[in-house]
Design an enzyme around this catalytic site. Structure first.
Site, PDB file in Angstrom:
ATOM      1  N   HIS A  50       0.783  -1.143  -0.036  1.00  0.00           N
ATOM      2  CA  HIS A  50       0.004   0.000   0.046  1.00  0.00           C
ATOM      3  C   HIS A  50       0.841   1.056   0.057  1.00  0.00           C
ATOM      4  O   HIS A  50       2.106   1.213   0.123  1.00  0.00           O
ATOM      5  CB  HIS A  50      -0.933   0.051   1.116  1.00  0.00           C
ATOM      6  CG  HIS A  50      -2.221  -0.874   1.101  1.00  0.00           C
ATOM      7  ND1 HIS A  50      -3.255  -0.846   2.032  1.00  0.00           N
ATOM      8  CD2 HIS A  50      -2.490  -1.645   0.163  1.00  0.00           C
ATOM      9  CE1 HIS A  50      -4.031  -1.545   1.628  1.00  0.00           C
ATOM     10  NE2 HIS A  50      -3.684  -2.193   0.393  1.00  0.00           N
ATOM     11  N   GLU A  52       1.393   3.620   2.043  1.00  0.00           N
ATOM     12  CA  GLU A  52       2.044   3.742   3.386  1.00  0.00           C
ATOM     13  C   GLU A  52       3.191   2.930   3.531  1.00  0.00           C
ATOM     14  O   GLU A  52       4.422   3.281   4.011  1.00  0.00           O
ATOM     15  CB  GLU A  52       1.131   3.740   4.357  1.00  0.00           C
ATOM     16  CG  GLU A  52       0.104   4.832   4.464  1.00  0.00           C
ATOM     17  CD  GLU A  52      -1.203   4.378   3.768  1.00  0.00           C
ATOM     18  OE1 GLU A  52      -1.224   3.548   2.872  1.00  0.00           O
ATOM     19  OE2 GLU A  52      -2.374   4.735   4.274  1.00  0.00           O
ATOM     20  N   SER A  77      -7.002   7.686   4.040  1.00  0.00           N
ATOM     21  CA  SER A  77      -7.258   7.225   5.500  1.00  0.00           C
ATOM     22  C   SER A  77      -6.682   5.638   5.433  1.00  0.00           C
ATOM     23  O   SER A  77      -6.956   4.587   4.456  1.00  0.00           O
ATOM     24  CB  SER A  77      -8.739   7.054   5.827  1.00  0.00           C
ATOM     25  OG  SER A  77      -8.922   6.650   6.906  1.00  0.00           O
ATOM     26  N   CYS A  79      -5.749   2.013   6.082  1.00  0.00           N
ATOM     27  CA  CYS A  79      -6.400   0.793   6.157  1.00  0.00           C
ATOM     28  C   CYS A  79      -5.829  -0.187   7.521  1.00  0.00           C
ATOM     29  O   CYS A  79      -4.722   0.534   8.287  1.00  0.00           O
ATOM     30  CB  CYS A  79      -6.294  -0.126   5.226  1.00  0.00           C
ATOM     31  SG  CYS A  79      -4.570  -1.178   5.180  1.00  0.00           S
ATOM     32  N   CYS A  82      -1.942  -0.516   7.327  1.00  0.00           N
ATOM     33  CA  CYS A  82      -0.932   0.393   7.410  1.00  0.00           C
ATOM     34  C   CYS A  82      -1.305   1.021   8.804  1.00  0.00           C
ATOM     35  O   CYS A  82      -0.138   1.593   9.205  1.00  0.00           O
ATOM     36  CB  CYS A  82      -1.487   1.415   6.452  1.00  0.00           C
ATOM     37  SG  CYS A  82      -1.269   0.759   4.713  1.00  0.00           S
TER      38      CYS A  82
END
Lengths: 145, 145
Positions: A50, A52, A77, A79, A82
């Site tokens: 992802h 991040e 935002s 998950c 992350c």
């Protein structure tokens, strides 16, 4: 606009240009970007990269002390995965582009003392809305749905 | 001994032989291993390749339906990051070798409905005790402490 959120958006746009999911992130230590990344599900066939996670990975191995002086910027935002990484490394603050198309584990992060700032950024929102409309199956895969 | 936990221990031992942190994991779908991995902090300079994350990554892109039919085996109690990945993908069951040297986010996982089985396996325990005694700083880095 915040230069670090702009850098995260630039990463998201780069991911989109690569045919990927437009989510980007930068890890900032004392005012300097030490890791930048974007979602690489499509590009690397990755289940864990992802935005991040990619920024954390690209920052390389860091000490606990360094993470505790960092701010993570992300266009969306975070998950559960992350958010878990944020908790593992004790990153004290996360700046979030938008949480309208996807609301991650913000409640858990807050409960554990992480400071969150949600920018409700229109560019982040537009990127995700257009992507989800165009590729709903790919998006669902990315969030385990 | 459970053949899947043995496979996770084999991964942990392979990591140790590579000079790495001895934690291994396998992702099992309907009785078949679809991903196996071990911690690669040392080997790849990775901040995100914990054993469980490496197994998930090596399994490649999977559908939500597949994850929901999986069991994740790990030699050590899963940290916040790996627990977050388990929650993201809705993996319903995790078999844990030991949780004595490190207790991860088991309470959170249970609260979210994940079934956990802790084996209190002596081989897993011995691997981690010896590693932590030999390389405490590396271990602390891996868990953000």
């Amino acid at each position: 606009m915040d230069a670090f959120m702009q850098a995260a958006i630039d990463e998201a746009r780069q991911g989109l240009a690569e045919g990927g999911i437009p989510i980007g992130s930068v890890l900032v230590h004392r005012g300097r970007i030490i890791g930048r990344g974007h979602n690489r599900r499509v590009q690397q066939g990755s289940a864990i990269r992802h935005g991040e996670m990619d920024a954390l990975e690209n920052a390389g191995r860091q000490s606990a002390q360094t993470y505790r002086e960092c701010v993570l910027y992300t266009t969306l935002s975070p998950c559960a995965m992350c958010s878990g990484a944020i908790l593992l490394y004790g990153i004290p603050k996360v700046v979030i582009g938008e949480n309208q198309t996807f609301l991650g584990e913000e409640a858990l992060l807050r409960e554990r003392g992480v400071q969150l700032e949600v920018l409700h950024n229109g560019e982040c929102l537009q990127l995700m809305q257009a992507f989800i409309a165009a590729q709903p199956r790919l998006w669902n895969e990315d969030i385990g749905e």
